[in-house]
Design an enzyme around this catalytic site. Structure first.
Site, PDB file in Angstrom:
ATOM      1  CE1 TYR A  58      33.164  39.589  39.800  1.00 33.39           C
ATOM      2  CE2 TYR A  58      34.047  41.539  40.865  1.00 33.39           C
ATOM      3  CZ  TYR A  58      34.155  40.530  39.918  1.00 33.39           C
ATOM      4  OH  TYR A  58      35.247  40.470  39.105  1.00 33.39           O
ATOM      5  CD  GLU A 118      38.316  40.294  40.807  1.00 31.27           C
ATOM      6  OE1 GLU A 118      39.357  39.852  40.301  1.00 31.27           O
ATOM      7  OE2 GLU A 118      37.625  41.185  40.267  1.00 31.27           O
ATOM      8  CD  GLU A 155      38.024  37.387  38.245  1.00 31.45           C
ATOM      9  OE1 GLU A 155      38.470  37.573  39.398  1.00 31.45           O
ATOM     10  OE2 GLU A 155      38.698  37.587  37.219  1.00 31.45           O
ATOM     11  CD1 TRP A 191      34.826  43.658  35.597  1.00 30.02           C
ATOM     12  CD2 TRP A 191      34.804  41.426  35.646  1.00 30.02           C
ATOM     13  NE1 TRP A 191      35.760  43.216  34.684  1.00 30.02           N
ATOM     14  CE2 TRP A 191      35.768  41.847  34.701  1.00 30.02           C
ATOM     15  CE3 TRP A 191      34.623  40.063  35.853  1.00 30.02           C
ATOM     16  CZ2 TRP A 191      36.544  40.957  33.977  1.00 30.02           C
ATOM     17  CZ3 TRP A 191      35.405  39.171  35.129  1.00 30.02           C
ATOM     18  CH2 TRP A 191      36.346  39.621  34.197  1.00 30.02           C
ATOM     19  CG  HIS A 193      44.032  40.923  40.679  1.00 34.00           C
ATOM     20  ND1 HIS A 193      44.257  40.335  39.454  1.00 34.00           N
ATOM     21  CD2 HIS A 193      42.811  40.511  41.082  1.00 34.00           C
ATOM     22  CE1 HIS A 193      43.218  39.580  39.144  1.00 34.00           C
ATOM     23  NE2 HIS A 193      42.323  39.670  40.106  1.00 34.00           N
ATOM     24  CG  HIS A 246      41.304  38.113  44.626  1.00 31.75           C
ATOM     25  ND1 HIS A 246      40.478  37.025  44.348  1.00 31.75           N
ATOM     26  CD2 HIS A 246      41.472  38.745  43.442  1.00 31.75           C
ATOM     27  CE1 HIS A 246      40.178  37.025  43.061  1.00 31.75           C
ATOM     28  NE2 HIS A 246      40.769  38.061  42.489  1.00 31.75           N
ATOM     29  CB  CYS A 259      39.637  44.297  34.974  1.00 29.63           C
ATOM     30  SG  CYS A 259      38.259  44.893  34.012  1.00 29.63           S
TER      31      CYS A 259
END
Length: 177
Positions: free
Chosen positions: A101, A113, A111, A158, A68, A31, A66
């Site tokens: 990643y 993403e 995660e 990340w 979305h 995503h 961080c």
């Protein structure tokens, strides 16, 4: 605001929408996401410690923000919105690069993403949202690099991935565009 995330392919083309929690369960679904590196006029970076209530990496240190984008929201709009919501800071962001990643947090979730890495500058005083952030600190690049080298330093995966690339490929990433 929607709790849905945008599912994408490896080229960042939208292929669907999914509830955020479900996108992070099991092996995770790819995503769209973003990470903002906030820098002050002295060249210090704002780090945040993720709130204890976070599903993935609670209590870990990471870059300023961080999140979305919501379906239909641009990366730049989402980044500016989340800086305001999480830290009470109004700042314009610019995109540096993106990368894919996958990182697992034990058996809790993953995660996966396509993360857009952004930079913003501000000297504003942060007022963190307790739902998102448990602590903040401003640190120099040297201080962050030293902390990342500590064997038991709790940093999100990340952030670790982004930090080295920022230093090696985007050394002037805090310069005006």
């Amino acid at each position: 605001m929607s709790t849905d995330v945008v599912l994408v392919d490896a080229r960042d083309v939208q292929i669907g929408v999914c509830e955020k929690r479900n996108a992070h369960l099991g092996a995770g679904q790819l995503h769209r996401a973003f990470s903002v590196h906030l820098i002050d006029s002295d060249g210090r970076h704002l780090l945040q410690r993720r709130a204890a209530s976070k599903m993935l990496w609670p209590g870990f240190w990471s870059n300023a923000c961080c999140s979305h984008p919501a379906p239909g929201e641009t990366i730049l709009d989402a980044a500016s919105r989340r800086l305001r919501e999480e830290l009470g800071i109004w700042a314009s962001c610019r995109v540096l690069y993106n990368f894919e990643y996958r990182a697992c947090f034990g058996s809790i979730g993953t995660e996966h993403e396509l993360c857009h890495v952004l930079v913003a500058q501000s000297d504003a005083v942060a007022s963190p949202s307790a739902e998102e952030v448990s602590d903040i600190k401003w640190q120099t690049r040297a201080e962050i690099t030293a902390r990342l080298a500590e064997p038991h330093a709790l940093f999100t995966p990340w952030f670790r991935m982004q930090w080295q690339r920022l230093l090696s490929e985007h050394s002037g990433f805090d310069s005006p565009s």
